[in-house]
Design a protein around this motif. Structure first.
Motif, short mmCIF file in Angstrom:
data_model
loop_
_atom_site.label_atom_id
_atom_site.label_comp_id
_atom_site.label_asym_id
_atom_site.label_seq_id
_atom_site.Cartn_x
_atom_site.Cartn_y
_atom_site.Cartn_z
N GLN A 174 0.82 -1.21 0.00
CA GLN A 174 0.00 0.00 0.00
C GLN A 174 0.85 1.26 0.00
O GLN A 174 0.36 2.35 -0.29
N VAL A 175 2.09 1.13 0.39
CA VAL A 175 2.98 2.30 0.45
C VAL A 175 3.31 2.72 -0.98
O VAL A 175 3.74 1.87 -1.78
N PRO A 176 3.15 3.98 -1.30
CA PRO A 176 3.46 4.42 -2.67
C PRO A 176 4.91 4.11 -3.02
O PRO A 176 5.81 4.41 -2.24
N GLY A 177 5.11 3.47 -4.15
CA GLY A 177 6.45 3.14 -4.62
C GLY A 177 6.95 1.78 -4.17
O GLY A 177 7.94 1.28 -4.69
N ALA A 178 6.27 1.20 -3.22
CA ALA A 178 6.75 -0.08 -2.67
C ALA A 178 6.58 -1.20 -3.67
O ALA A 178 5.61 -1.22 -4.44
N THR A 179 7.54 -2.13 -3.64
CA THR A 179 7.44 -3.34 -4.47
C THR A 179 7.98 -4.52 -3.67
O THR A 179 8.70 -4.34 -2.70
N LEU A 180 7.63 -5.68 -4.14
CA LEU A 180 8.19 -6.91 -3.55
C LEU A 180 9.33 -7.40 -4.44
O LEU A 180 9.20 -7.45 -5.66
N GLN A 181 10.43 -7.82 -3.81
CA GLN A 181 11.52 -8.44 -4.58
C GLN A 181 11.17 -9.89 -4.91
O GLN A 181 11.58 -10.42 -5.93
N HIS A 182 10.46 -10.50 -3.99
CA HIS A 182 10.08 -11.89 -4.15
C HIS A 182 8.65 -12.04 -3.69
O HIS A 182 8.23 -11.35 -2.77
N PRO A 183 7.90 -12.94 -4.29
CA PRO A 183 6.53 -13.16 -3.80
C PRO A 183 6.57 -13.65 -2.35
O PRO A 183 7.48 -14.37 -1.95
N THR A 184 5.60 -13.24 -1.58
CA THR A 184 5.54 -13.64 -0.17
C THR A 184 4.74 -14.93 -0.07
O THR A 184 3.51 -14.92 -0.12
N GLU A 185 5.45 -16.05 0.05
CA GLU A 185 4.78 -17.35 0.05
C GLU A 185 4.91 -18.07 1.38
O GLU A 185 4.22 -19.06 1.61
N ALA A 186 5.83 -17.60 2.22
CA ALA A 186 5.99 -18.27 3.51
C ALA A 186 5.98 -17.19 4.60
O ALA A 186 5.04 -16.40 4.65
N ASN A 187 7.00 -17.12 5.43
CA ASN A 187 6.97 -16.18 6.55
C ASN A 187 7.96 -15.03 6.42
O ASN A 187 8.25 -14.36 7.41
N ALA A 188 8.50 -14.84 5.22
CA ALA A 188 9.45 -13.74 5.05
C ALA A 188 9.00 -12.83 3.91
O ALA A 188 8.48 -13.30 2.89
N VAL A 189 9.21 -11.55 4.12
CA VAL A 189 8.83 -10.54 3.13
C VAL A 189 10.10 -9.85 2.65
O VAL A 189 10.92 -9.42 3.47
N PHE A 190 10.29 -9.81 1.35
CA PHE A 190 11.40 -9.08 0.74
C PHE A 190 10.81 -7.94 -0.07
O PHE A 190 10.19 -8.18 -1.10
N ALA A 191 11.00 -6.74 0.44
CA ALA A 191 10.29 -5.61 -0.17
C ALA A 191 11.14 -4.36 -0.19
O ALA A 191 12.08 -4.22 0.59
N SER A 192 10.79 -3.46 -1.10
CA SER A 192 11.42 -2.14 -1.17
C SER A 192 10.37 -1.07 -0.90
O SER A 192 9.22 -1.19 -1.37
N TRP A 193 10.77 -0.06 -0.17
CA TRP A 193 9.91 1.12 -0.02
C TRP A 193 10.83 2.31 0.23
O TRP A 193 12.02 2.14 0.46
N PRO A 194 10.27 3.50 0.18
CA PRO A 194 11.14 4.68 0.22
C PRO A 194 11.93 4.81 1.53
O PRO A 194 11.45 4.42 2.59
N ARG A 195 13.10 5.40 1.39
CA ARG A 195 14.02 5.54 2.53
C ARG A 195 13.34 6.24 3.73
O ARG A 195 13.60 5.88 4.88
N GLY A 196 12.49 7.17 3.45
CA GLY A 196 11.83 7.87 4.56
C GLY A 196 11.09 6.91 5.47
O GLY A 196 11.14 7.02 6.70
N GLY A 197 10.43 5.97 4.87
CA GLY A 197 9.72 4.97 5.66
C GLY A 197 10.67 4.11 6.47
O GLY A 197 10.38 3.76 7.63
N HIS A 198 11.80 3.78 5.86
CA HIS A 198 12.80 3.00 6.62
C HIS A 198 13.28 3.79 7.83
O HIS A 198 13.43 3.25 8.92
N ARG A 199 13.52 5.09 7.59
CA ARG A 199 14.05 5.91 8.67
C ARG A 199 13.04 5.96 9.83
O ARG A 199 13.40 5.74 10.98
N ARG A 200 11.79 6.16 9.50
CA ARG A 200 10.77 6.23 10.56
C ARG A 200 10.65 4.88 11.27
O ARG A 200 10.52 4.82 12.48
N ALA A 201 10.72 3.81 10.48
CA ALA A 201 10.59 2.48 11.09
C ALA A 201 11.71 2.23 12.09
O ALA A 201 11.47 1.79 13.23
N GLN A 202 12.92 2.56 11.67
CA GLN A 202 14.04 2.23 12.54
C GLN A 202 14.10 3.16 13.74
O GLN A 202 14.44 2.73 14.85
N GLU A 203 13.73 4.41 13.52
CA GLU A 203 13.64 5.31 14.68
C GLU A 203 12.54 4.84 15.63
O GLU A 203 12.62 5.03 16.84
#
Lengths: 349, 349, 349, 349
Positions: C275-304
């Motif tokens: 749902q995040v604008p610009g986000a994509t999956l590197q790999h389909p989510t078929e088990a319990n791990a998600v491989f995804a890209s989203w904008p750096r701003g979101g990463h920064r907020r998540a880690q903070e």
């Protein structure tokens, strides 16, 4: 017209004479023979390396595997070209002698690594700490499996990458003589001056019966080498027969003379093949092996005429249209004559 | 007067001639040479074993370690005499090639095991299931490290113990020729007819430069042997030079003739020493080595006169009273002459 | 918001209760405990494999390395994906336990091999006989290192390639539960019915403290496994504590329930990220791990905001423009809650 | 009346409570958990060794084999008692982890080496240079396999012999707590102050579920240990569960209290047995195991009454005259009660 491999050729006359001379009376065993003292001195002189440890073993696989094992722990990675002999032709001897180990395969045209490719492979290895195999050492083959060579500056560029990570460097010199003869450099320039720590100095493919020297430029590893050689079953009791061969080899530059003959034969062969309409080289002819393609008709005539060589890759067939190109590996040795080459060229033309 | 070891002697003239003959033209590599075909046939005939797998390796340590490795898993125990070469003189080669393994040491006079001692060792091994190293195989040395031999019935008695536990048997025959020459039995009687599954058939100590055959009576293990030989660095590319030596060795019973000369020299030496007042034998002289004691004065004269041999054990000294007994090992070879022996005897008398 | 790895999560309450129950009185050691008898029966029933040999070891690396070692000789090649755990995350354990070996790396999107890629790798291996490492076995990881899965038919297609060459197949099932839960197939369908010979049946990442079962569908290898486990130091004396964990795991489908929770959390997370604008999956989510890209701003907020996860690949940085896409790996476990996921999604949105 | 082994006893209540406490929320994996930081500090304090490297592994075999492997090269000999656990009960794990190695077996009463016996073995090893396995290291077991102990001065006398040859020393302390409790010395006095370089600090037999610490007094070997542990499959991802057990163990001297209980039970048992007419001890009772003989009638009553223990040696039988003496091993643990002991004594009297 035996171009299947340089290991189908006989021993040089000088070598046989040395063996006969050595076969007199009693001699100290296990490398304590007097001839070995002279061999050690001469190799140190040849390589301008007065401290180098010098050992003889009977096969190239033993030389390589032991050389790698003294520098790589069981959890170490050896960085080599994908076509290296240690990867493709030793049935896992490096892993056996290292007690584990992993060969990290690097691509590159004409069986040559580039510094960039090497750097990428090293930097990737061990990036997650204890979970990964660790960075181990560089191993490069000179002359390469594709009959090309690394010049001293190219060797130095690769070992510089390794050294930047603190890693030692091995040169598989099963055809070292051909590489040195091709470049005209000195043995020192090709090895320790270019950053090589240990060399498999091949003799078998170039006129000996079955002897390779291992030259360890840092003698701190000498005793470990001796133990590993013994425990690998490679310490000869009647060592004088290895020594005698190697003494002949390094006397009066026999090793270089033999290699020059082989290289010259390959040049004659290579240039002759290129005269065949449609023929091309897969790899530049820089040492004693020619990798070339020419029309199937020429292959058929050559093989019917008794020429002995391998298709490269193996899975090609004499069946099919005459003008299709088939590729082959042709290896010359010290005993390849101009007549052999010319008969062959006459057949494929 | 070189009695330090049979490995200080030269190669027999027939062997050198065979090498010279083999050094002509091109030959298929890696054991595909024509000479090897003849060697295989001749060894099979010699051993009355038409199915046996036959391979050549350059050293006795390689022959032994590879022979053990094809029959023993990494968790297997090898039952051998405490003085066996595989225990005392191979720097752990068996453990290296087996990938673990454990040598279970059995005592016994004159370097010979008894069936009772062997049975005790085997029955004790692996008694607590998965917690222990498992029963692996028997390895016996013939002629032994003490210059004694096992006769075929004695070999059979030992292998019968092993077979009762389902275990295979190896014979380290670095001096197999001396043992066969000593007993007058056939090679088959000494090996597979007596329960031996794999033999290290020594050549190096008995007139070759550096070749041992491995004779595997059950060819099911052949391919594994080939892989282990290659990966151990023991597959010769210019294999014809091994083949040629071995062909000479098994032609016209050269191997037996050379061994008979060595055994006869040892007998002459042994009997001569016993003429020296105070002299005794530590072990009966049954093959080509003499283990004897005589007064220090005789040792001093011998060594001053140029005789070359080892004190046995090593830690004895020429310093001290003349009449004290010092013990020595004296090894004869095919090249030991009566004159050598008599000069030596004159010195110690 | 702990998404660094499923191995940072605690043990499930049922597991702790089982441990407490097991901690009463005396119990036979080394796997002879009564709980292990029940575990063996239950796993055989679960897998519809009444003859299977079942063993417990404490780590996934041990499970994999031992499973490979019983099927691969020291000169054997293991065919696996380039990103397999056995290649990237076990510091050479497979090579150590195999006593050599070589992992032949196969590329393929989303950490999955294709039958064509596998066939190419196998057919290439060992083509020059004794000179090469030999064909050994297939090892595939399910769920894969990229959070994708092989469905039973895909497993069967790969093992069919291996079987065509006579090779056995191993499944690294560190996240086997997640793969089975994702497909809805039965354990038998995912393993032996699809050609798998030995399974590392993971428990540690899915609610246990440190137990994996090895399920060997052909019990002929059982005794060798026991010896290798002991000699690898992986046979527990107080084995009941491994048994108790595994019993809880396979009782009332706890293993599947825990995996379903983890998979559901990953789905919720994956869909939320998209749902995040610009986000994509590197790999389909078929088990319990998600491989995804989203904008750096979101990463920064998540880690903070306290979120714990890895950039994937590692070498990315929070420094730089806000809208650049950075990629990450987020692993859910049985203990990941909807609240964790939603808090995380709120941060990156 | 469970005297078969201390490894049949349960975990101590304090240990279970620690596990329950540790099972909360998320924790860093692979030894980076906070509990491990405290464990490391506490063990360093306990041993007065602020620089020591401290690692946890799940089994005693792993602890021993890894400890030996970091100090012994593949061609090294480990000097140990003939009855050592590393020789008799680890299925060759030391040789596997060392990558070869050889255990040189030393005799001595009550499973104790003497300095003279050790010196003889070391001086004999490697006397012929490269032909022999080399001198490697000392490994002694304390408490011994016969329930006896080495006091600090005895440890120091043995390590002094090793040090005179430049060799490091390992202590297999699977029952280290029992040895320390028996002597009243400090952990430092029993180890590094007495010349020990690396200790297997056992927990499993003394109240843990399956955790041993390896304490390396010279931290230069730490990184190699980490690599070997990982590659041996002994690095736990959910490491906190090892840490928690060990933290409980070294808190408030739990390890010593548990060992004192076990030792006291063994004393009570030993002294009680000696009251039986005809009874004798095979070995002095110095730790938690009793090796004693008493009449067969007493054995019969004990076993009919439910007592659980091993004949020692195994091959004795309840069949036969009542008054014949049979010998047994009886092992007490932290959970052995006075009531257990007294019930047993009543049966055999």
């Amino acid at each position: 017209m035996f171009f299947a491999s340089d290991n189908t050729s006989p021993a040089a006359p000088e070598v046989m004479e040395a063996l006969i001379r050595a076969n007199t009376g009693y001699a100290a065993s296990y490398g304590a023979d007097e001839i070995m003292t002279r061999v050690r001195d001469r190799i140190r002189t040849t390589f301008e390396a007065p401290e180098a440890a010098v050992y003889l073993v009977p096969t190239g696989t033993a030389a390589n595997a032991l050389s790698l094992a003294i520098f790589t722990p069981p959890w170490g990675s050896v960085f080599c070209h994908r076509n290296a002999h240690i990867e493709e032709d030793e049935c896992g001897a490096p892993e056996f002698f290292i007690g584990g180990g992993k060969l990290v395969l690097i691509d590159g045209g004409h069986a040559r690594m580039t510094p960039e490719g090497l750097d990428r492979a090293i930097s990737f290895t061990g990036r997650a700490g204890v979970h990964n195999m660790q960075k181990g050492m560089l191993s490069l083959t000179n002359a390469t499996e594709n009959g090309t060579i690394y010049r001293p500056a190219e060797v130095a560029a690769l070992t510089a990458v390794a050294k930047a990570y603190g890693l030692p460097s091995h040169m598989d010199g099963a055809r070292f003589a051909n590489a040195v003869a091709s470049t005209g450099c000195t043995p020192a320039e090709m090895t320790w001056k270019a950053g090589i720590d240990v060399l498999s100095f091949g003799g078998t493919k170039n006129g000996l019966m079955g002897v390779e020297a291992v030259v360890i430029f840092d003698p701190a590893k000498a005793w470990e080498f001796e133990l590993r050689r013994k425990r690998g079953g490679h310490l000869f009791s009647k060592h004088r027969y290895l020594s005698a061969q190697m003494e002949a080899y390094v006397t009066d530059d026999l090793w270089l003379r033999l290699a020059r003959q082989a290289n010259a034969a390959a040049q004659r062969l290579s240039q002759g093949i290129l005269q065949v309409p449609g023929a091309t080289l897969q790899h530049p002819t820089e040492a004693n092996a020619v990798f070339a393609s020419w029309p199937r008709g020429g292959h058929r005539r050559a093989q019917e005429g008794g020429a002995n060589y391998y298709f490269w890759p193996f899975n090609q067939s004499l069946q099919g249209p005459d003008d299709a190109l088939l590729s082959a590996r042709l290896v010359c040795s010290w005993s390849t004559t101009d007549e052999d080459v010319d008969r062959f060229l006459n057949l494929i033309r």
